[in-house]
Design a protein around this motif. Structure first.
Motif, PDB file in Angstrom:
ATOM      1  N   ARG A 127       2.081  -5.280  -2.418  1.00  0.00           N
ATOM      2  CA  ARG A 127       1.017  -4.457  -3.184  1.00  0.00           C
ATOM      3  C   ARG A 127      -0.110  -3.897  -1.926  1.00  0.00           C
ATOM      4  N   LEU A 130       1.459  -0.744  -0.640  1.00  0.00           N
ATOM      5  CA  LEU A 130       1.440   0.360  -1.803  1.00  0.00           C
ATOM      6  C   LEU A 130      -0.029   0.636  -1.663  1.00  0.00           C
ATOM      7  N   THR A 133      -0.477   2.975   1.233  1.00  0.00           N
ATOM      8  CA  THR A 133       0.267   4.507   1.010  1.00  0.00           C
ATOM      9  C   THR A 133      -0.814   5.226   0.301  1.00  0.00           C
TER      10      THR A 133
END
Length: 139
Positions: A127, A130, A133
């Motif tokens: 998580r 992500l 990102t």
């Protein structure tokens, strides 16, 4: 394999370890029980895992998770204690207790809880990656 399949794999492991913890709790709760009216004592139960494909069948990069295939009973005999005054004693004066080994069950509990924690950490790390990102794309 997509980044999102990590959540499927870790989630399947969390679910499997949760079931394992429930079985261990049941075993520990019945560790000192004696044979019931039918003459059979509680038998320790063990969780058996198997590989489970997490994506659609036929996909080349399908992730593999884990699932509980069966919960089996230990066939070993129960512990017999000579206690002729016990109400559940057989004609020879022996009382049959469950075949649960509390030390083994505590080891199973520690192993299952650590596996559970590790998979939670995998999900949290995925998580975080992500989110990082997505933050890179905002700059």
């Amino acid at each position: 394999m997509s980044m999102f399949s990590i959540f499927d794999v870790a989630g399947s492991a969390i679910s499997a370890q949760s079931q394992r913890l429930n079985v261990v709790a049941s075993n520990l709760a019945n560790a000192d029980t004696v044979a019931g009216p039918d003459g059979s004592a509680y038998r320790a139960r063990q969780v058996v895992f198997q590989t489970a494909l997490m994506g659609p069948a036929g996909m080349r990069d399908t992730a593999a998770g884990v699932q509980v295939s069966t919960i089996s009973e230990d066939a070993s005999p129960g512990r017999r204690v000579h206690d002729p005054k016990h109400p559940s004693a057989d004609p020879e004066g022996y009382v049959t207790y469950s075949n649960v080994n509390p030390v083994e069950e505590m080891v199973n509990m520690i192993s299952a809880s650590r596996s559970y924690q590790n998979n939670i950490e995998v999900m949290n790390t995925a998580r975080t990656l992500l989110l990082k990102t997505l933050q890179i794309g905002q700059v």
